[in-house]
Design a protein around this motif. Structure first.
Motif, PDB file in Angstrom:
ATOM      1  N   GLN A 219       0.824  -1.208   0.000  1.00  0.00           N
ATOM      2  CA  GLN A 219       0.000   0.000   0.000  1.00  0.00           C
ATOM      3  C   GLN A 219       0.858   1.257   0.000  1.00  0.00           C
ATOM      4  O   GLN A 219       0.519   2.245  -0.640  1.00  0.00           O
ATOM      5  N   ARG A 220       1.984   1.211   0.680  1.00  0.00           N
ATOM      6  CA  ARG A 220       2.868   2.380   0.748  1.00  0.00           C
ATOM      7  C   ARG A 220       3.475   2.730  -0.615  1.00  0.00           C
ATOM      8  O   ARG A 220       3.777   3.885  -0.884  1.00  0.00           O
ATOM      9  N   ARG A 221       3.659   1.717  -1.449  1.00  0.00           N
ATOM     10  CA  ARG A 221       4.258   1.974  -2.768  1.00  0.00           C
ATOM     11  C   ARG A 221       3.462   3.011  -3.546  1.00  0.00           C
ATOM     12  O   ARG A 221       4.026   3.805  -4.288  1.00  0.00           O
ATOM     13  N   HIS A 222       2.146   3.011  -3.352  1.00  0.00           N
ATOM     14  CA  HIS A 222       1.276   3.898  -4.118  1.00  0.00           C
ATOM     15  C   HIS A 222       1.459   5.367  -3.751  1.00  0.00           C
ATOM     16  O   HIS A 222       1.033   6.234  -4.502  1.00  0.00           O
ATOM     17  N   ARG A 223       2.111   5.642  -2.647  1.00  0.00           N
ATOM     18  CA  ARG A 223       2.411   7.030  -2.288  1.00  0.00           C
ATOM     19  C   ARG A 223       3.512   7.604  -3.172  1.00  0.00           C
ATOM     20  O   ARG A 223       3.629   8.808  -3.324  1.00  0.00           O
ATOM     21  N   PHE A 224       4.333   6.717  -3.712  1.00  0.00           N
ATOM     22  CA  PHE A 224       5.521   7.168  -4.427  1.00  0.00           C
ATOM     23  C   PHE A 224       5.511   6.864  -5.927  1.00  0.00           C
ATOM     24  O   PHE A 224       6.280   7.453  -6.674  1.00  0.00           O
ATOM     25  N   PHE A 225       4.674   5.915  -6.341  1.00  0.00           N
ATOM     26  CA  PHE A 225       4.666   5.469  -7.725  1.00  0.00           C
ATOM     27  C   PHE A 225       3.238   5.416  -8.251  1.00  0.00           C
ATOM     28  O   PHE A 225       2.290   5.245  -7.490  1.00  0.00           O
ATOM     29  N   PRO A 226       3.086   5.500  -9.570  1.00  0.00           N
ATOM     30  CA  PRO A 226       1.737   5.416 -10.146  1.00  0.00           C
ATOM     31  C   PRO A 226       1.133   4.010  -9.961  1.00  0.00           C
ATOM     32  O   PRO A 226       1.847   3.006  -9.991  1.00  0.00           O
TER      33      PRO A 226
ATOM     34  N   GLU B  41      -0.595   2.115 -11.858  1.00  0.00           N
ATOM     35  CA  GLU B  41      -0.568   1.147 -12.960  1.00  0.00           C
ATOM     36  C   GLU B  41       0.680   0.267 -13.007  1.00  0.00           C
ATOM     37  O   GLU B  41       0.691  -0.762 -13.672  1.00  0.00           O
ATOM     38  N   ILE B  42       1.731   0.623 -12.283  1.00  0.00           N
ATOM     39  CA  ILE B  42       2.911  -0.243 -12.326  1.00  0.00           C
ATOM     40  C   ILE B  42       2.851  -1.356 -11.286  1.00  0.00           C
ATOM     41  O   ILE B  42       3.710  -2.221 -11.263  1.00  0.00           O
ATOM     42  N   PHE B  43       1.831  -1.329 -10.426  1.00  0.00           N
ATOM     43  CA  PHE B  43       1.666  -2.369  -9.408  1.00  0.00           C
ATOM     44  C   PHE B  43       0.311  -3.028  -9.570  1.00  0.00           C
ATOM     45  O   PHE B  43      -0.572  -2.880  -8.740  1.00  0.00           O
ATOM     46  N   HIS B  44       0.142  -3.762 -10.605  1.00  0.00           N
ATOM     47  CA  HIS B  44      -1.165  -4.361 -10.885  1.00  0.00           C
ATOM     48  C   HIS B  44      -1.105  -5.866 -10.600  1.00  0.00           C
ATOM     49  O   HIS B  44      -0.857  -6.666 -11.490  1.00  0.00           O
ATOM     50  N   GLU B  45      -1.316  -6.226  -9.352  1.00  0.00           N
ATOM     51  CA  GLU B  45      -1.309  -7.624  -8.941  1.00  0.00           C
ATOM     52  C   GLU B  45      -2.510  -7.901  -8.038  1.00  0.00           C
ATOM     53  O   GLU B  45      -2.354  -8.198  -6.857  1.00  0.00           O
ATOM     54  N   PRO B  46      -3.721  -7.810  -8.561  1.00  0.00           N
ATOM     55  CA  PRO B  46      -4.888  -7.980  -7.692  1.00  0.00           C
ATOM     56  C   PRO B  46      -4.956  -9.353  -7.031  1.00  0.00           C
ATOM     57  O   PRO B  46      -5.366  -9.462  -5.880  1.00  0.00           O
TER      58      PRO B  46
ATOM     59  N   GLY C  54      -7.154  -3.418  -5.434  1.00  0.00           N
ATOM     60  CA  GLY C  54      -6.532  -2.321  -6.170  1.00  0.00           C
ATOM     61  C   GLY C  54      -6.762  -2.423  -7.663  1.00  0.00           C
ATOM     62  O   GLY C  54      -5.928  -2.008  -8.459  1.00  0.00           O
ATOM     63  N   ALA C  55      -7.888  -3.012  -8.038  1.00  0.00           N
ATOM     64  CA  ALA C  55      -8.216  -3.205  -9.453  1.00  0.00           C
ATOM     65  C   ALA C  55      -9.722  -2.990  -9.631  1.00  0.00           C
ATOM     66  O   ALA C  55     -10.482  -3.022  -8.653  1.00  0.00           O
ATOM     67  N   PRO C  56     -10.157  -2.799 -10.864  1.00  0.00           N
ATOM     68  CA  PRO C  56     -11.606  -2.673 -11.095  1.00  0.00           C
ATOM     69  C   PRO C  56     -12.354  -3.913 -10.590  1.00  0.00           C
ATOM     70  O   PRO C  56     -11.793  -5.013 -10.522  1.00  0.00           O
ATOM     71  N   VAL C  57     -13.624  -3.706 -10.254  1.00  0.00           N
ATOM     72  CA  VAL C  57     -14.442  -4.782  -9.691  1.00  0.00           C
ATOM     73  C   VAL C  57     -14.480  -5.999 -10.609  1.00  0.00           C
ATOM     74  O   VAL C  57     -14.273  -7.129 -10.152  1.00  0.00           O
ATOM     75  N   THR C  58     -14.710  -5.796 -11.892  1.00  0.00           N
ATOM     76  CA  THR C  58     -14.821  -6.951 -12.799  1.00  0.00           C
ATOM     77  C   THR C  58     -13.503  -7.703 -12.908  1.00  0.00           C
ATOM     78  O   THR C  58     -13.489  -8.939 -12.938  1.00  0.00           O
ATOM     79  N   THR C  59     -12.393  -6.982 -12.929  1.00  0.00           N
ATOM     80  CA  THR C  59     -11.075  -7.633 -12.969  1.00  0.00           C
ATOM     81  C   THR C  59     -10.860  -8.451 -11.706  1.00  0.00           C
ATOM     82  O   THR C  59     -10.416  -9.604 -11.759  1.00  0.00           O
TER      83      THR C  59
END
Length: 155
Positions: A57-64, A66-71, A99-104
């Motif tokens: 969760q902390r990564r999202h403070r520093f990076f966009p 879309e580079i952490f897409h591992e639902p 951290g992804a859309p509901v359908t995904t």
């Protein structure tokens, strides 16, 4: 033993230092054991899983985002924590952690079910909801992974 007072004093100081060193080593070992509990300790594994979720969760403070897409991984860690705390999660609650859309996220839950890591069941108190939980195979796989991480931390 020599009667020389200087030699006697040196011997006493040496013995005292040896005792102190022994005590310091014992205290250090006890402290290390307290800080690095046994890898099979469920509380230790829970702490590691929670730390991984916090780090992710902390990564999202520093990076966009879309580079952490591992639902799937986010959901597996969340389900492990829920399993350890003897809690159940409904699909909506689990999807919110992905951290992804509901359908995904829903597709990933279905895929994790097909892979044999999770179980889905209708919530007996609200038949409109589906509960998702880590099954024994999923729990064992995550436990082995987290135990392996403890080996890395202790090396």
């Amino acid at each position: 033993m020599s009667k020389d007072p200087a030699l006697r004093l040196a011997a006493e100081v040496s013995a005292t230092l040896a005792d102190l060193i022994k005590e310091i080593r014992q205290r250090a070992a006890a402290q290390a054991a307290a800080q690095n509990p046994a890898p099979h300790d469920p509380v230790a594994l829970l702490c590691i899983a929670q730390r991984l979720v916090d780090q992710r969760q902390r990564r999202h403070r520093f990076f966009p985002d879309e580079i952490f897409h591992e639902p799937a991984w986010n959901m597996l860690l969340t389900l492990f924590i829920a399993y350890q705390l003897r809690q159940t999660l409904n699909t909506k609650a689990l999807v919110s952690t992905a951290g992804a859309p509901v359908t995904t996220s829903q597709r990933w839950i279905e895929h994790l079910d097909k892979l044999g890591f999770v179980t889905r069941a209708i919530d007996p108190s609200d038949r409109r909801c589906i509960e998702v939980s880590l099954n024994d195979a999923g729990h064992q796989a995550l436990t082995r992974y987290l135990q392996d991480l403890t080996k890395l931390e202790c090396e």
